[in-house]
Scaffold this motif. Structure first.
Motif, PDB file in Angstrom:
ATOM      1  N   SER A 153      -6.126  -2.537  -7.836  1.00  0.00           N
ATOM      2  CA  SER A 153      -7.035  -1.351  -7.980  1.00  0.00           C
ATOM      3  C   SER A 153      -6.420   0.005  -7.921  1.00  0.00           C
ATOM      4  CB  SER A 153      -7.878  -1.460  -6.546  1.00  0.00           C
ATOM      5  OG  SER A 153      -6.871  -1.155  -5.196  1.00  0.00           O
TER       6      SER A 153
ATOM      7  N   GLY B 187      -6.125   1.923  -5.598  1.00  0.00           N
ATOM      8  CA  GLY B 187      -5.850   2.447  -4.264  1.00  0.00           C
ATOM      9  C   GLY B 187      -4.296   1.793  -4.078  1.00  0.00           C
ATOM     10  N   ASP B 188      -4.315   0.547  -4.488  1.00  0.00           N
ATOM     11  CA  ASP B 188      -3.097  -0.383  -4.234  1.00  0.00           C
ATOM     12  C   ASP B 188      -2.247   0.219  -5.452  1.00  0.00           C
ATOM     13  OD1 ASP B 188      -4.226  -2.739  -2.944  1.00  0.00           O
ATOM     14  OD2 ASP B 188      -5.362  -3.553  -4.656  1.00  0.00           O
TER      15      ASP B 188
ATOM     16  N   GLU C 128      -3.254   3.044   4.124  1.00  0.00           N
ATOM     17  CA  GLU C 128      -4.376   3.692   3.838  1.00  0.00           C
ATOM     18  C   GLU C 128      -4.755   4.154   2.660  1.00  0.00           C
ATOM     19  OE1 GLU C 128      -5.245   5.972   7.423  1.00  0.00           O
ATOM     20  OE2 GLU C 128      -3.722   5.315   8.313  1.00  0.00           O
TER      21      GLU C 128
ATOM     22  N   VAL D  69      -4.838   2.449  -0.044  1.00  0.00           N
ATOM     23  CA  VAL D  69      -5.482   1.518  -0.621  1.00  0.00           C
ATOM     24  C   VAL D  69      -7.093   1.792  -0.490  1.00  0.00           C
ATOM     25  CG1 VAL D  69      -6.140  -0.943  -0.877  1.00  0.00           C
ATOM     26  CG2 VAL D  69      -3.761  -0.032  -0.237  1.00  0.00           C
ATOM     27  N   THR D  70      -7.711   2.266   0.502  1.00  0.00           N
ATOM     28  CA  THR D  70      -9.126   2.494   0.764  1.00  0.00           C
ATOM     29  C   THR D  70      -9.433   3.830   0.710  1.00  0.00           C
ATOM     30  OG1 THR D  70      -8.978   1.926   2.918  1.00  0.00           O
ATOM     31  CG2 THR D  70      -9.420   0.134   1.460  1.00  0.00           C
ATOM     32  N   ASN D  71      -8.580   4.820   1.543  1.00  0.00           N
ATOM     33  CA  ASN D  71      -8.964   5.971   1.994  1.00  0.00           C
ATOM     34  C   ASN D  71      -9.133   6.894   0.643  1.00  0.00           C
ATOM     35  OD1 ASN D  71      -8.941   8.718   2.820  1.00  0.00           O
ATOM     36  ND2 ASN D  71      -8.291   7.927   4.660  1.00  0.00           N
ATOM     37  N   LYS D  72     -10.080   7.507   0.161  1.00  0.00           N
ATOM     38  CA  LYS D  72     -10.345   8.059  -1.165  1.00  0.00           C
ATOM     39  C   LYS D  72      -9.850   9.369  -0.937  1.00  0.00           C
ATOM     40  CE  LYS D  72     -12.342   5.103  -3.567  1.00  0.00           C
ATOM     41  NZ  LYS D  72     -11.929   4.240  -4.662  1.00  0.00           N
TER      42      LYS D  72
ATOM     43  N   GLN E  42      -6.143   9.505  -1.080  1.00  0.00           N
ATOM     44  CA  GLN E  42      -5.753   9.166  -2.407  1.00  0.00           C
ATOM     45  C   GLN E  42      -5.761  10.384  -3.371  1.00  0.00           C
ATOM     46  OE1 GLN E  42      -8.560   6.221  -4.149  1.00  0.00           O
ATOM     47  NE2 GLN E  42      -7.947   4.639  -2.731  1.00  0.00           N
TER      48      GLN E  42
END
Length: 109
Positions: free
Chosen positions: A16, A18-19, A73, A75-78, A81
């Motif tokens: 993804s 985020g990854d 974080e 990975v999922t914290n927009k 990001q």
């Protein structure tokens, strides 16, 4: 593809966004040029102790700037990001030579 009870599902190994951002953050911390950027540009390292390694100072800067506790974080914290993308953009701009530096050999005639 993997079969599970007569249902075929596609298994993807594609990461993804985020990854990818988390991975980029981890790689940057180990790069000498990013560590130099941190030392030259980023002065608010209150959370980090003096004597920390350059790699750890870089990590501290990323988590501080992105307002997170861990690079995981990303990975999922927009919101984190977006902050990291901006930080990365500034770092890339910092590392680009100016037009004068790129073409100074043409001016030395």
């Amino acid at each position: 593809y993997k079969e599970n009870r007569n249902v075929t599902t596609k298994i993807t190994t594609e990461k993804s966004e985020g990854d990818k951002l988390r991975q980029r953050a981890c790689i940057l911390c180990g790069e000498a040029s990013f560590q130099k950027y941190v030392q030259e540009v980023y002065v608010s390292l209150d959370e980090c102790e003096l004597g920390e390694t350059a790699e750890n100072l870089a990590r501290c800067m990323i988590v501080d700037e992105c307002n997170i506790d861990s690079r995981k974080e990303l990975v999922t914290n927009k919101e984190a990001q977006e902050k990291f993308k901006e930080l990365d953009r500034k770092y890339i701009e910092w590392g680009k030579p100016s037009v004068d530096e790129q073409y100074k050999h043409n001016l030395e005639m």
